[in-house]
Scaffold this motif. Structure first.
Motif, PDB file in Angstrom:
ATOM      1  N   TYR A 206       0.801  -1.220   0.000  1.00  0.00           N
ATOM      2  CA  TYR A 206       0.000   0.000   0.000  1.00  0.00           C
ATOM      3  C   TYR A 206       0.835   1.271   0.000  1.00  0.00           C
ATOM      4  O   TYR A 206       0.286   2.381  -0.044  1.00  0.00           O
ATOM      5  CB  TYR A 206      -0.959  -0.027   1.200  1.00  0.00           C
ATOM      6  N   CYS A 207       2.146   1.131   0.041  1.00  0.00           N
ATOM      7  CA  CYS A 207       3.032   2.299  -0.031  1.00  0.00           C
ATOM      8  C   CYS A 207       3.912   2.242  -1.275  1.00  0.00           C
ATOM      9  O   CYS A 207       4.909   2.953  -1.373  1.00  0.00           O
ATOM     10  CB  CYS A 207       3.922   2.378   1.213  1.00  0.00           C
ATOM     11  N   SER A 208       3.550   1.388  -2.220  1.00  0.00           N
ATOM     12  CA  SER A 208       4.387   1.178  -3.401  1.00  0.00           C
ATOM     13  C   SER A 208       3.644   1.580  -4.659  1.00  0.00           C
ATOM     14  O   SER A 208       2.511   2.067  -4.613  1.00  0.00           O
ATOM     15  CB  SER A 208       4.805  -0.286  -3.478  1.00  0.00           C
ATOM     16  N   GLY A 209       4.274   1.385  -5.799  1.00  0.00           N
ATOM     17  CA  GLY A 209       3.639   1.671  -7.081  1.00  0.00           C
ATOM     18  C   GLY A 209       3.538   3.163  -7.361  1.00  0.00           C
ATOM     19  O   GLY A 209       4.241   3.993  -6.776  1.00  0.00           O
ATOM     20  N   TYR A 210       2.641   3.511  -8.265  1.00  0.00           N
ATOM     21  CA  TYR A 210       2.566   4.888  -8.755  1.00  0.00           C
ATOM     22  C   TYR A 210       2.013   5.862  -7.725  1.00  0.00           C
ATOM     23  O   TYR A 210       2.119   7.085  -7.913  1.00  0.00           O
ATOM     24  CB  TYR A 210       1.745   4.922 -10.048  1.00  0.00           C
ATOM     25  N   LEU A 211       1.445   5.353  -6.649  1.00  0.00           N
ATOM     26  CA  LEU A 211       1.052   6.233  -5.556  1.00  0.00           C
ATOM     27  C   LEU A 211       2.260   7.013  -5.043  1.00  0.00           C
ATOM     28  O   LEU A 211       2.142   8.179  -4.646  1.00  0.00           O
ATOM     29  CB  LEU A 211       0.417   5.418  -4.420  1.00  0.00           C
ATOM     30  N   GLY A 212       3.423   6.390  -5.048  1.00  0.00           N
ATOM     31  CA  GLY A 212       4.636   7.071  -4.613  1.00  0.00           C
ATOM     32  C   GLY A 212       4.957   8.271  -5.485  1.00  0.00           C
ATOM     33  O   GLY A 212       5.373   9.328  -4.991  1.00  0.00           O
ATOM     34  N   TYR A 213       4.749   8.127  -6.805  1.00  0.00           N
ATOM     35  CA  TYR A 213       4.975   9.256  -7.707  1.00  0.00           C
ATOM     36  C   TYR A 213       3.955  10.368  -7.443  1.00  0.00           C
ATOM     37  O   TYR A 213       4.258  11.548  -7.608  1.00  0.00           O
ATOM     38  CB  TYR A 213       4.886   8.797  -9.165  1.00  0.00           C
TER      39      TYR A 213
END
Length: 369
Positions: A206-213
């Protein structure tokens, strides 16, 4: 200030759109299947292809998808005051879903009309469209994480409105840690931090992927106040280091004449890896150094067409690449160092012209314009 930010984003859209085509032009020089593009397995014909694919596809172009993600988040987060989740969804999805569906259908039926696959295969592809992109339109994978980003924006927007720089940096730090997951999957274990056949959600899911961008985009917009010189120095350094590593990672694994599984060859080309993140951050900082009050008309025109160009470009790129490759990746019509950018540039120009013509049609919004 807002106008300045819009100007540099116009440039990002144009450059990122061209880089997408540069990626797909490069794939024609290491794909090992009949489509010309990189499938499950790859093979480099010679050292020249090894170097130039590493350079164009890796060092220069891997930032294209993250740049689009950062731009979307930069413009949309936090949501405008008073906008509800449902009004946000209606506005964003009415913008992207109709053209997405139209091009899904076009990539399903036009290849059948051209004899590139049978009508039975087209109908099978049509049946699967509610579940995934058309087999003839692999580039449309991007639409699904973009939709995911839009779905989560109303959820995280209230937090970002109130968060401090330190809190956002904490999340970005966790995101950076998650970008090592592709490397760990490749070189250590496929089952990491809780993953197993009955659980596909890793500890950092839940803290990975394009959410980080997305969070990174907001942090850049709200909390980075560096002057132009500092942004340029840090941007160039990050872009060079990240891009150089990305290019080297492909060159290291790509031994000419040997069949290799594409995921292993592209082991550090995933868009959520440390090197691509670093290069994307650097590139975005460099674009913020553009200080024009107004972008040239041709830039704004192409920027407006960029979504449609992305959707349509494989219709042009595939035959153009086929002409240049001429059935022999080792000896294309012109040297590979020139062939790759020529394929991308000609495809880009065809998309600009077609997009401009489509913009005169009454239903041009259904083509992403």
């Amino acid at each position: 200030m807002e106008k300045k930010q819009i100007v540099f984003i116009e440039y990002i859209r144009v450059v990122a759109c061209f880089l997408v085509m540069l990626v797909h032009a490069s794939e024609n020089f290491y794909g090992a299947d009949s489509s010309g593009l990189a499938g499950n397995v790859s093979m480099l014909a010679n050292e020249s292809n090894r170097f130039w694919v590493s350079f164009y596809d890796g060092a220069l172009s891997r930032i294209c998808v993250p740049l689009f993600m950062v731009v979307s988040a930069f413009l949309l987060v936090p949501m405008k005051e008073g906008m509800t989740m449902h009004s946000f969804y209606k506005r964003r999805f009415m913008r992207i879903l109709p053209p997405f569906i139209v091009f899904q259908l076009l990539y399903t039926f036009i290849p059948a009309m051209l004899g590139q696959w049978t009508w039975n295969e087209a109908l099978d592809g049509l049946w699967m469209l509610p579940f995934n992109f058309s087999p003839m339109a692999g580039h449309l994978w991007f639409m699904y994480p973009l939709i995911s980003l839009y779905l989560i924006i109303p959820v995280v927007s209230p937090w970002l409105e109130k968060s401090t720089a330190k809190e956002e940096l904490t999340f970005i730090g966790i995101f950076i840690l998650s970008t090592f997951i592709p490397w760990l999957h490749t070189f250590v274990t496929r089952e990491l931090w809780g993953e197993c056949f009955w659980n596909g959600f890793t500890m950092l899911w839940y803290c990975s992927g394009y959410l980080g961008y997305l969070v990174l985009a907001h942090y850049i917009r709200k909390h980075i106040t560096w002057n132009r010189g500092k942004r340029m120095r840090i941007g160039l350094t990050c872009l060079f280091i990240g891009g150089a590593f990305t290019g080297w990672s492909f060159w290291w694994k790509g031994v000419p004449g040997q069949i290799i599984e594409t995921p292993l060859l592209e082991w550090s080309w995933e868009f959520c890896t440390p090197n691509v993140l670093l290069a994307t951050f650097g590139a975005f900082l460099l674009f913020t150094c553009i200080e024009q009050k107004e972008a040239p008309r041709w830039i704004t025109d192409i920027s407006r067409l960029s979504f449609s160009m992305y959707l349509m470009h494989l219709f042009f790129l595939a035959p153009i690449a086929g002409f240049f490759v001429n059935g022999n990746q080792a000896e294309p019509l012109i040297p590979v160092w020139a062939a790759i950018p020529c394929i991308a540039l000609l495809s880009f120009m065809c998309c600009v012209i077609t997009g401009k013509l489509l913009s005169f049609l009454p239903g041009h919004k259904y083509f992403g314009i």
